[in-house]
Design a protein around this motif. Structure first.
Motif, PDB file in Angstrom:
ATOM      1  N   ILE A 275      -0.464  -1.247  -0.521  1.00 12.27           N
ATOM      2  CA  ILE A 275      -0.098  -2.086   0.620  1.00 12.27           C
ATOM      3  C   ILE A 275       1.038  -1.450   1.415  1.00 12.27           C
ATOM      4  N   SER A 276       2.033  -0.902   0.716  1.00  9.15           N
ATOM      5  CA  SER A 276       3.166  -0.275   1.403  1.00  9.15           C
ATOM      6  C   SER A 276       2.735   0.962   2.179  1.00  9.15           C
TER       7      SER A 276
ATOM      8  N   GLN B 228       0.819  -2.555  -5.071  1.00 10.35           N
ATOM      9  CA  GLN B 228       1.918  -2.669  -4.115  1.00 10.35           C
ATOM     10  C   GLN B 228       2.100  -1.382  -3.316  1.00 10.35           C
ATOM     11  N   SER B 229       1.909  -0.248  -4.001  1.00 11.48           N
ATOM     12  CA  SER B 229       2.024   1.036  -3.303  1.00 11.48           C
ATOM     13  C   SER B 229       0.941   1.175  -2.243  1.00 11.48           C
TER      14      SER B 229
ATOM     15  N   TYR C 251       6.026  -6.444   7.052  1.00 11.75           N
ATOM     16  CA  TYR C 251       6.099  -5.587   5.864  1.00 11.75           C
ATOM     17  C   TYR C 251       7.465  -5.663   5.186  1.00 11.75           C
TER      18      TYR C 251
ATOM     19  N   ILE D 160       6.984  -8.636   3.014  1.00  9.58           N
ATOM     20  CA  ILE D 160       6.186  -8.276   1.840  1.00  9.58           C
ATOM     21  C   ILE D 160       7.023  -7.508   0.830  1.00  9.58           C
ATOM     22  N   GLY D 161       7.863  -6.605   1.316  1.00  6.79           N
ATOM     23  CA  GLY D 161       8.725  -5.849   0.413  1.00  6.79           C
ATOM     24  C   GLY D 161       9.711  -6.740  -0.319  1.00  6.79           C
TER      25      GLY D 161
ATOM     26  N   GLN E  29       9.232  -9.879  -1.008  1.00  4.71           N
ATOM     27  CA  GLN E  29       8.459 -10.639  -1.990  1.00  4.71           C
ATOM     28  C   GLN E  29       8.183  -9.801  -3.231  1.00  4.71           C
ATOM     29  N   PHE E  30       7.854  -8.532  -3.043  1.00  3.88           N
ATOM     30  CA  PHE E  30       7.634  -7.642  -4.190  1.00  3.88           C
ATOM     31  C   PHE E  30       8.912  -7.517  -5.020  1.00  3.88           C
ATOM     32  N   TYR E  31      10.030  -7.399  -4.336  1.00  4.24           N
ATOM     33  CA  TYR E  31      11.305  -7.246  -5.046  1.00  4.24           C
ATOM     34  C   TYR E  31      11.655  -8.509  -5.833  1.00  4.24           C
TER      35      TYR E  31
ATOM     36  N   GLU F  94      -0.071  -3.142 -11.105  1.00  4.20           N
ATOM     37  CA  GLU F  94       0.649  -3.908 -10.092  1.00  4.20           C
ATOM     38  C   GLU F  94       1.375  -2.988  -9.114  1.00  4.20           C
ATOM     39  N   LEU F  95       1.994  -1.946  -9.654  1.00  2.00           N
ATOM     40  CA  LEU F  95       2.692  -0.992  -8.782  1.00  2.00           C
ATOM     41  C   LEU F  95       1.723  -0.214  -7.903  1.00  2.00           C
TER      42      LEU F  95
END
Length: 623
Positions: free
Chosen positions: A349-350, A346-347, A273, A276-277, A279-281, A342-343
């Motif tokens: 998944i987080s 991502q939220s 994770y 993944i974070g 990658q999101f950033y 998109e957010l």
């Protein structure tokens, strides 16, 4: 003692295990009934369920067995004899403490090695039971949807022959457009040998079916098909076998892992994770800084210009034409909606990753707290049994249930709040031990020092004094009197007491409101009324040996004098000062003390009147 404790522990453990299993089964009884599950599968389900609930039954069994053990010792006065021999309660509990520690380590071992596998097997069976098709117990008078793709209504059925009467069937093989309706006077439903299909035999009925338009070249002249039949057979899909679900579905469930596996998987999950974070950033940076056909420095400069206070977006927008303004607003709205979607993704998944990580933390801590609860419950149950001194299954069961309910509420509340992320994991799972450990220490201390924690007379006396309730005097005639009272000496003392109480009431002005400064800040002790009360009690004790009924009756008229309540609220000066600062408390104590002063004035008058009557009676007796 160990033998008696272990016998009780085994019995209470069986009862606790049965209660917990029934409570767990009650949650899923609706999903298991009517599934045609074999006895072998049900036996496995109950076996794994019992193994999974063993760590929860151990604390309750320890609490109840220790309560009964020490309650029996206290009720039979064995505990009193042990203490009289110079053996303290902690020395008496020493052997059972060793047993409780062994059970605590056994609980942790069970949770770490046996419980996880039992949890996976039980949940695997439970999921398989939920997914299994139900047995064909079609009820009368309602629509039955237990057969996939069909709703069957039966008006009446013959339990002996299996024939069904007044049948109505709704079938949907693909969509609502090709729905089929079947009506039949009677029929019979049978399962095939391989239990993969059902054979439905129908007699004397009609078949209605919506036809798809493409079957007739787009013509709508034939909207449905209708046919009448004398006999018709339908083959329906039906899986009657029991298929075990895949255990990999529970790979992220921490309840099926030992402590070592939890720590290893948690480290892997953190790595995943975190990646993944990052990658999101990185994607956000590229999207916000490199999406424009400019260099990075130009993009940064454009962002800074947009954030500048001197820049007015409305002015720039007004310079555009109507079409350009509309396109700009539309593009901005589309961009915002795209970013929000998109957010949100991502939220999701987080949050899913955080939930899985919290689950691993909760289960890791739970292995320690649930094992520690065994020791906590022992140090609650054993001292309580020594204090209450009641054995059997009466009071111990009630107390055990109350303590376990408190533990369950605290633990379950902390678990739920930690699972959703409102509380930190250590706080949520440490809530129950943090509350019960001081309780266990308090009871152990009180029991070891022979304190009367549950002495109702002590609590009754405390609240009687707090509320200012009067205590009545009870003097009864004695059947055997060793020595008669010294009437002349008692009469002399009573005459002197009468003069002293009259002088005391006159000098202290008991009817007036007390001075608050003297009450709370400049207290002076008043030993005069204490001396008068002691002399009066001595005379009452001597005169209680009389055979004269008149004197005995008058002795009961003497009030029990409160010798300190009329002077100050507390013995310690600092407590009186604090009470004065806290205004509501100070006012309550002030008026309470004034009430005692008025009562003392009345009591002194009663004492003087009673002294006169008893002295006159002694003079009449000529002794």
């Amino acid at each position: 003692m160990i033998r008696q404790f272990m016998l009780l522990f085994v019995g209470t453990f069986v009862v606790s295990q049965f209660v917990l299993m029934m409570q767990f089964l009650w949650r899923y009884v609706d999903e298991l009934i009517g599934k045609g599950i074999s006895m072998e599968v049900m036996a496995k389900f109950f076996w794994y369920m019992g193994l999974m609930l063993v760590p929860q039954a151990l604390p309750l069994a320890l609490l109840l067995s220790s309560l009964i053990t020490f309650g029996n010792l206290g009720e039979s006065s064995e505990l009193t004899a042990i203490k009289a021999a110079g053996i303290s309660l902690m020395q008496t509990m020493r052997s059972l403490i060793v047993v409780a520690v062994i059970i605590t380590f056994g609980s942790f071992y069970f949770q770490n090695y046996v419980g996880p596998d039992a949890n996976v097997k039980m949940r695997q069976l439970l999921l398989s039971m939920k997914q299994k098709s139900p047995e064909l117990e079609i009820p009368e008078g309602i629509f039955y949807d237990g057969i996939p793709g069909s709703n069957i209504y039966v008006q009446q059925k013959d339990m002996e022959t299996g024939h069904l009467y007044g049948i109505m069937i709704y079938r949907m093989t693909g969509s609502y457009e090709d729905q089929q309706i079947i009506l039949a006077d009677s029929g019979m439903l049978q399962s095939t040998a391989d239990k993969q299909h059902l054979l439905l035999s129908l007699w004397s009925g009609e078949w209605f079916e919506n036809m798809q338009s493409q079957q007739f070249g787009g013509s709508a002249s034939v909207p449905y098909q209708r046919q009448t039949f004398t006999t018709k057979r339908l083959v329906l899909d039906y899986d009657g076998d029991f298929n075990v679900a895949d255990a990999s579905l529970f790979s992220n469930d921490a309840r099926g892992k030992g402590l070592e596996q939890i720590l290893y998987d948690k480290d892997s999950l953190n790595h995943v994770y975190d990646s993944i974070g990052r990658q999101f950033y990185d994607a956000a940076q590229k999207r916000y800084y490199y999406s424009l056909p400019l260099s990075r420095s130009d993009s940064t400069a454009a962002v800074k210009r947009a954030e500048a206070k001197t820049m007015n977006i409305d002015t720039l927008l007004n310079r555009l034409s109507d079409d350009q303004r509309s396109r700009a607003v539309s593009m901005a709205m589309n961009t915002v909606q795209s970013e929000l979607s998109e957010l949100d993704f991502q939220s999701m998944i987080s949050e899913d990753g955080d939930r899985i990580l919290r689950g691993h933390d909760i289960e890791a801590i739970n292995k320690f707290t649930l094992a520690l609860s065994c020791l906590i419950f022992f140090f609650i149950g054993a001292p309580l049994g020594a204090i209450i001194r009641k054995g059997g299954l009466g009071i111990p069961v009630i107390i055990s249930v109350i303590v376990y309910i408190i533990f369950y509420i605290l633990d379950n509340t902390g678990y739920r709040m930690a699972r959703i992320g409102v509380w930190t994991v250590w706080f949520g799972k440490g809530l129950a031990p943090a509350v019960l450990i001081p309780v266990a220490a308090f009871f152990t201390y009180k029991a070891n020092n022979d304190s009367v924690v549950f002495n109702m007379d002590a609590y009754r006396t405390f609240f009687r004094r707090l509320l200012g309730l009067r205590q009545k005097r009870h003097v009864f005639g004695k059947e055997v009197i060793i020595s008669d009272p010294d009437y002349q000496a008692d009469a002399t003392v009573l005459n002197r007491i009468s003069q002293e109480v009259a002088s005391y009431a006159r000098d202290h002005s008991l009817l007036r409101m007390p001075n608050p400064v003297k009450v709370f800040f400049r207290y002076e002790p008043d030993h005069e009324i204490e001396r008068i009360s002691d002399e009066m009690e001595a005379v009452i004790d001597d005169l209680s040996n009389t055979r004269d009924k008149f004197v005995l009756t008058e002795l009961n008229h003497y009030p029990v004098v409160s010798v300190k309540a009329h002077t100050r609220p507390f013995e310690r000066r600092w407590m009186n000062i604090v009470a004065a600062i806290v205004v509501p408390v100070g006012l309550f104590l002030y008026f309470r003390m004034w009430k005692f002063r008025l009562r003392l004035h009345h009591d002194l008058r009663v004492i003087g009147e009673t002294n006169r009557k008893i002295v006159d009676r002694i003079a009449e007796m000529n002794v």
